[in-house]
Scaffold this motif. Structure first.
Motif, mmCIF file in Angstrom:
data_model
loop_
_atom_site.group_PDB
_atom_site.id
_atom_site.type_symbol
_atom_site.label_atom_id
_atom_site.label_comp_id
_atom_site.label_asym_id
_atom_site.label_seq_id
_atom_site.Cartn_x
_atom_site.Cartn_y
_atom_site.Cartn_z
ATOM 1 N N UNK A 1 0.851 -1.195 0.000
ATOM 2 C CA UNK A 1 0.000 0.000 0.000
ATOM 3 C C UNK A 1 0.881 1.237 0.000
ATOM 4 N N UNK A 2 0.600 2.140 -0.906
ATOM 5 C CA UNK A 2 1.326 3.406 -0.978
ATOM 6 C C UNK A 2 0.418 4.553 -0.572
ATOM 7 N N UNK A 3 0.994 5.529 0.139
ATOM 8 C CA UNK A 3 0.216 6.704 0.529
ATOM 9 C C UNK A 3 -0.022 7.611 -0.676
ATOM 10 N N UNK A 4 0.992 7.731 -1.544
ATOM 11 C CA UNK A 4 0.886 8.588 -2.736
ATOM 12 C C UNK A 4 1.015 7.727 -3.999
ATOM 13 N N UNK A 5 -0.090 7.205 -4.525
ATOM 14 C CA UNK A 5 -0.020 6.241 -5.628
ATOM 15 C C UNK A 5 0.097 6.852 -7.019
ATOM 16 N N UNK A 6 -0.030 8.170 -7.131
ATOM 17 C CA UNK A 6 -0.228 8.787 -8.447
ATOM 18 C C UNK A 6 0.947 8.564 -9.390
ATOM 19 N N UNK A 7 2.175 8.661 -8.883
ATOM 20 C CA UNK A 7 3.352 8.478 -9.735
ATOM 21 C C UNK A 7 3.387 7.049 -10.276
ATOM 22 N N UNK A 8 3.098 6.074 -9.402
ATOM 23 C CA UNK A 8 3.113 4.667 -9.814
ATOM 24 C C UNK A 8 2.051 4.410 -10.879
ATOM 25 N N UNK A 9 0.867 4.972 -10.722
ATOM 26 C CA UNK A 9 -0.200 4.789 -11.718
ATOM 27 C C UNK A 9 0.224 5.376 -13.063
ATOM 28 N N UNK A 10 0.820 6.553 -13.021
ATOM 29 C CA UNK A 10 1.284 7.191 -14.263
ATOM 30 C C UNK A 10 2.353 6.333 -14.940
ATOM 31 N N UNK A 11 3.293 5.767 -14.153
ATOM 32 C CA UNK A 11 4.345 4.922 -14.714
ATOM 33 C C UNK A 11 3.775 3.632 -15.296
#
Length: 620
Positions: free
Chosen positions: A115-125
């Motif tokens: 679980x990541x607190x800030x998932x946005x970068x991973x989703x974009x990648x």
């Protein structure tokens, strides 16, 4: 530590992406068979995931890593966005150390959830990786995959580090619950700035460290109140409350009951608990001996220790039985009470109206207005220096009852008040000849929120107090976040109140913006200013500083307030300061910074936040 091992293993692995799938739909019933390793990134949606016939429920963002082969299915009835990446991950040069690390690391487990607190970068990648896969750009896919995995473990490592720091902070708080704990103490122990500490607690608990400390102290107080052999005054002293009265009032805010009522209720609850096998005691020989002593009537000392809670329960039980046996067929009408007895901030018992309407106060206008009450009389002659309050009532609504610290008893008498609120114990005797009078004191309450809640209790406006506090804390948090986003972590602040012959440094609990900047917004004082706060008593909320050494107290951001030197007759030691010469001082309008009530402080804090942000922008 865990994520360091994962990153090390990645560097030793041969990685090859076999297939990338992006499932995006309003509902899904999807199945496949895992024949290699796989990453499943649930970017959006609530799904039922079944791996090798074992069901899991996923709500919101989640990353699942699989090394377990077998059937895989996903079902959802709401919109979802899911990335599935099948890949080969083999360690090329196996030795005992690498094999041991692989067995220990989450990357080597059959199934693991991240679980990541800030998932946005991973989703974009993940989306970039999928786009390259669709275009059959496999070299880019391999590079994207390496970056994606590195990003996941890097973010998990940061969370791991933050969690470790958080654990240190929580352990420190737990060890010092019996002492006055400041946020600065916790920050220093964890080697974080107060800004980072606030943001860390905000992310994990939804509120700052101060609220967490208060919550833990409340739970500790409740625990000890339930022990009848602890006296209330001892608990109050241990919890570092100034007086037993203040502790009792605070405890009632937390639980809705006074300490005595809470103890009584806990005794009744225990006595009413049904006896069953779970409640049976397993007696040892010593306890059996005590039972025989009770039977023989020889253990009088222990009987005295148990007598008080037992008698309380017995009296309450008999009272209840008596009430049942003497109840009449028709209940007599009860007269509704119009007054109640309270204990004010001076420790006096006062009988006051349950919901006073015609209120007069010689100082606490802001606290009363915050509860949506317009008093019939107050000292408003000096409100040119508390201008924020003027927006909360109409001209003529409040009768001025005095000037320069003196109150006209004749004017108060003409207003026919049903309650008078004063700061001055010496004036109580005079006021009580006109109406019930309570003494209120800001120093008897821990912070602006508690201050308003206490006034709400006195005036029977608890709902209004709760609404104000909720709005106050929300707006102050927003102001803090705005400042934190604009200034460096270690930025320092000073407020100067300037006179003709000397300057003064405004104290951290003072009018002139001190309470708003330091206590409410939590900004960091300049080093020498902090030294003043720690080592000296202020003179009416200010510290005298000669103009010869005023430069020693200049912070990164300097507020200036000028009540008394309107002609601006300043010596060169002031005008030659860089912040003054370069017009970098931040000026506060005197008419808005005289009062320090919570209502005024709220507006001051928001205005100061805007001023700081603008100054930070112009300095870039």
């Amino acid at each position: 530590m865990e994520q360091n091992i994962n990153r090390f293993l990645l560097e030793q692995m041969f990685l090859k992406v076999l297939r990338v799938e992006h499932i995006e739909s309003s509902s899904i019933d999807w199945s496949s068979h895992v024949q290699s390793n796989a990453w499943i990134i649930v970017a959006e949606g609530d799904i039922c995931l079944t791996i090798d016939n074992q069901p899991y429920t996923i709500a919101g963002f989640q990353i699942i890593h699989l090394t377990k082969r077998g059937p895989l299915s996903m079902r959802a009835t709401t919109k979802v966005s899911i990335y599935v990446i099948d890949y080969i991950g083999e360690i090329l040069y196996r030795d005992e150390l690498l094999l041991a690390l692989q067995q220990q690391a989450s990357l080597g487990q059959p199934i693991f959830f991240y679980t990541l607190i800030n998932p946005f970068v991973v989703i974009e990648m993940a989306n970039n990786l999928y786009c390259h896969y669709q275009k059959k750009q496999m070299l880019a896919v391999q590079a994207d995959f390496h970056q994606l995995m590195a990003q996941v473990f890097a973010e998990l490592g940061q969370q791991e580090q933050k969690h470790s720091v958080l654990e240190q902070a929580l352990a420190y708080i737990e060890r010092h619950l019996y002492q006055p704990i400041s946020i600065q103490d916790v920050a220093q122990h964890t080697q974080l700035s107060t800004q980072k500490l606030f943001m860390l607690f905000q992310a994990h608990f939804g509120h700052g460290p101060k609220q967490y400390i208060q919550q833990q102290q409340r739970q500790l107080a409740q625990k000890y109140i339930q022990q009848p052999h602890y006296q209330i005054k001892d608990i109050a002293q241990a919890m570092h409350f100034n007086t037993e009265i203040y502790f009792s009032r605070a405890f009632k805010k937390w639980t809705g009951l006074t300490p005595s009522e809470y103890l009584e209720k806990s005794i009744i609850d225990k006595s009413e608990k049904p006896i069953n096998n779970e409640n049976h005691f397993q007696y040892n020989n010593s306890q059996l001996m005590q039972a025989k002593l009770f039977e023989n009537g020889s253990n009088t000392i222990m009987l005295k220790k148990l007598a008080t809670p037992f008698l309380v329960s017995l009296i309450l039980l008999l009272a209840a039985c008596g009430a049942d046996s003497t109840q009449k067929t028709e209940d007599a009408p009860k007269e509704e009470a119009t007054t109640r007895v309270i204990i004010d901030d001076a420790g006096r018992e006062v009988e006051i109206p349950i919901k006073p309407e015609r209120i007069v106060t010689d100082w606490y206008l802001g606290q009363v207005l915050a509860l949506d009450i317009v008093p019939v009389g107050a000292v408003v002659a000096n409100l040119d220096y508390a201008a924020f309050l003027k927006q909360y009532y109409k001209e003529g609504d409040i009768t001025n009852i005095g000037t320069d610290g003196s109150v006209s008893l004749e004017k108060v008498l003409e207003l026919k008040p049903d309650l008078i609120i004063t700061w001055n114990v010496d004036d109580v005797e005079k006021f009580e000849k006109i109406a019930p009078t309570i003494v209120f004191s800001e120093s008897a309450h821990q912070g602006a929120s508690d201050e308003i809640k206490a006034m709400g209790d006195y005036l029977d406006r608890q709902a209004e107090a709760d609404a104000f506090v909720q709005d106050f804390e929300k707006r102050i948090d927003a102001a803090r976040q705005k400042i934190y986003a604009a200034i460096p972590e270690d930025a320092t602040f000073t407020i100067f109140d300037v006179f003709e012959k000397n300057a003064t440094v405004v104290a951290n609990d003072s009018v002139s913006g001190g309470r708003a900047l330091y206590q409410v917004l939590g900004m960091k004082p300049q080093e020498k200013v902090q030294e003043l706060f720690d080592t000296k008593e202020s003179n009416n909320g200010r510290y005298d500083v000669s103009y010869e050494v005023v430069g020693d107290y200049v912070g990164d951001y300097v507020f200036v307030i000028n009540f008394f030197n309107k002609d601006e007759n300043f010596p060169a030691t002031w005008t030659n300061l860089d912040v003054v010469k370069n017009n970098k001082t931040l000026h506060l309008a005197p008419e808005y910074y005289f009062a320090s009530d919570p209502l005024s402080v709220l507006h001051q804090a928001e205005e100061m936040a805007e001023t700081i942000v603008e100054a930070a922008k112009s300095a870039r």
